[in-house]
Design a protein around this motif. Structure first.
Motif, PDB file in Angstrom:
ATOM      1  N   LEU A  41       0.821  -1.215   0.000  1.00  0.00           N
ATOM      2  CA  LEU A  41       0.000   0.000   0.000  1.00  0.00           C
ATOM      3  C   LEU A  41       0.851   1.259   0.000  1.00  0.00           C
ATOM      4  O   LEU A  41       0.496   2.236  -0.663  1.00  0.00           O
ATOM      5  CB  LEU A  41      -0.978  -0.017   1.178  1.00  0.00           C
ATOM      6  N   GLU A  42       1.970   1.252   0.710  1.00  0.00           N
ATOM      7  CA  GLU A  42       2.875   2.409   0.665  1.00  0.00           C
ATOM      8  C   GLU A  42       3.419   2.595  -0.747  1.00  0.00           C
ATOM      9  O   GLU A  42       3.490   3.719  -1.252  1.00  0.00           O
ATOM     10  CB  GLU A  42       4.045   2.227   1.642  1.00  0.00           C
ATOM     11  N   ALA A  43       3.815   1.495  -1.396  1.00  0.00           N
ATOM     12  CA  ALA A  43       4.334   1.586  -2.766  1.00  0.00           C
ATOM     13  C   ALA A  43       3.266   2.139  -3.700  1.00  0.00           C
ATOM     14  O   ALA A  43       3.534   3.008  -4.528  1.00  0.00           O
ATOM     15  CB  ALA A  43       4.806   0.218  -3.249  1.00  0.00           C
ATOM     16  N   ALA A  44       2.028   1.651  -3.541  1.00  0.00           N
ATOM     17  CA  ALA A  44       0.936   2.140  -4.395  1.00  0.00           C
ATOM     18  C   ALA A  44       0.629   3.599  -4.103  1.00  0.00           C
ATOM     19  O   ALA A  44       0.442   4.394  -5.025  1.00  0.00           O
ATOM     20  CB  ALA A  44      -0.309   1.283  -4.178  1.00  0.00           C
ATOM     21  N   ALA A  45       0.591   3.973  -2.824  1.00  0.00           N
ATOM     22  CA  ALA A  45       0.284   5.359  -2.453  1.00  0.00           C
ATOM     23  C   ALA A  45       1.360   6.304  -2.980  1.00  0.00           C
ATOM     24  O   ALA A  45       1.051   7.365  -3.521  1.00  0.00           O
ATOM     25  CB  ALA A  45       0.151   5.489  -0.936  1.00  0.00           C
ATOM     26  N   ASN A  46       2.623   5.934  -2.848  1.00  0.00           N
ATOM     27  CA  ASN A  46       3.717   6.784  -3.309  1.00  0.00           C
ATOM     28  C   ASN A  46       3.724   6.911  -4.825  1.00  0.00           C
ATOM     29  O   ASN A  46       3.967   7.978  -5.367  1.00  0.00           O
ATOM     30  CB  ASN A  46       5.060   6.249  -2.819  1.00  0.00           C
ATOM     31  N   THR A  47       3.465   5.825  -5.521  1.00  0.00           N
ATOM     32  CA  THR A  47       3.466   5.856  -6.977  1.00  0.00           C
ATOM     33  C   THR A  47       2.224   6.533  -7.496  1.00  0.00           C
ATOM     34  O   THR A  47       2.268   7.287  -8.448  1.00  0.00           O
ATOM     35  CB  THR A  47       3.575   4.431  -7.545  1.00  0.00           C
ATOM     36  N   ASN A  48       1.094   6.269  -6.847  1.00  0.00           N
ATOM     37  CA  ASN A  48      -0.176   6.860  -7.273  1.00  0.00           C
ATOM     38  C   ASN A  48      -0.119   8.381  -7.199  1.00  0.00           C
ATOM     39  O   ASN A  48      -0.706   9.068  -8.015  1.00  0.00           O
ATOM     40  CB  ASN A  48      -1.306   6.330  -6.382  1.00  0.00           C
ATOM     41  N   ALA A  49       0.591   8.900  -6.202  1.00  0.00           N
ATOM     42  CA  ALA A  49       0.707  10.354  -6.053  1.00  0.00           C
ATOM     43  C   ALA A  49       1.481  10.962  -7.222  1.00  0.00           C
ATOM     44  O   ALA A  49       1.218  12.084  -7.635  1.00  0.00           O
ATOM     45  CB  ALA A  49       1.397  10.683  -4.735  1.00  0.00           C
ATOM     46  N   LYS A  50       2.434  10.210  -7.765  1.00  0.00           N
ATOM     47  CA  LYS A  50       3.270  10.725  -8.858  1.00  0.00           C
ATOM     48  C   LYS A  50       2.636  10.515 -10.226  1.00  0.00           C
ATOM     49  O   LYS A  50       2.812  11.303 -11.131  1.00  0.00           O
ATOM     50  CB  LYS A  50       4.630  10.023  -8.834  1.00  0.00           C
ATOM     51  N   HIS A  51       1.931   9.383 -10.382  1.00  0.00           N
ATOM     52  CA  HIS A  51       1.330   9.038 -11.677  1.00  0.00           C
ATOM     53  C   HIS A  51      -0.172   8.981 -11.500  1.00  0.00           C
ATOM     54  O   HIS A  51      -0.672   8.119 -10.800  1.00  0.00           O
ATOM     55  CB  HIS A  51       1.827   7.671 -12.156  1.00  0.00           C
ATOM     56  N   SER A  52      -0.898   9.868 -12.131  1.00  0.00           N
ATOM     57  CA  SER A  52      -2.335   9.924 -11.911  1.00  0.00           C
ATOM     58  C   SER A  52      -3.126   9.131 -12.949  1.00  0.00           C
ATOM     59  O   SER A  52      -4.291   9.380 -13.155  1.00  0.00           O
ATOM     60  CB  SER A  52      -2.807  11.374 -11.889  1.00  0.00           C
ATOM     61  N   SER A  53      -2.498   8.167 -13.603  1.00  0.00           N
ATOM     62  CA  SER A  53      -3.214   7.383 -14.606  1.00  0.00           C
ATOM     63  C   SER A  53      -4.237   6.453 -13.970  1.00  0.00           C
ATOM     64  O   SER A  53      -5.198   6.057 -14.614  1.00  0.00           O
ATOM     65  CB  SER A  53      -2.232   6.548 -15.439  1.00  0.00           C
TER      66      SER A  53
END
Length: 108
Positions: A41-53
């Protein structure tokens, strides 16, 4: 190592952003109890913040013991099974975002 009972060869925990507007159970506080969950979830949250696809995926191979820990925190409400694999899915809310967690196991 070979045993006669049904054995899962590989089990993965996968995470992706939820499809729009789905209900999700909040697990912010319990997440810290399970390192495998907090990692994905941390990996997804951190990546999701950078990539809004919204199409981002992350998966992590699980080791013995982690599956039961995850099942103790996440209430999986969707199941899919065929001859080769089984998957359990649930939507969870984490740090203000919705994610779909999937436990995916390959049957041995």
């Amino acid at each position: 190592m070979h045993s006669g009972s049904l054995k899962f060869e590989d089990t993965w925990l996968e995470v992706r952003a939820c499809e729009g507007g789905e209900a999700a159970a909040s697990i912010d506080s319990r997440i810290l109890e399970v390192p495998a969950l907090s990692e994905v979830l941390e990996a997804a949250a951190n990546t999701n913040a950078k990539h809004s696809s919204g199409m981002w995926d992350y998966s992590r191979r699980l080791v013995a013991g982690e599956i039961e820990q995850i099942k103790g925190v996440v209430e999986f409400n969707s199941k899919a099974e065929d001859a080769k694999s089984i998957s359990l899915s649930a939507n969870v809310a984490y740090r203000g975002s919705c994610y779909t967690l999937t436990l995916f196991a390959i049957k041995g």
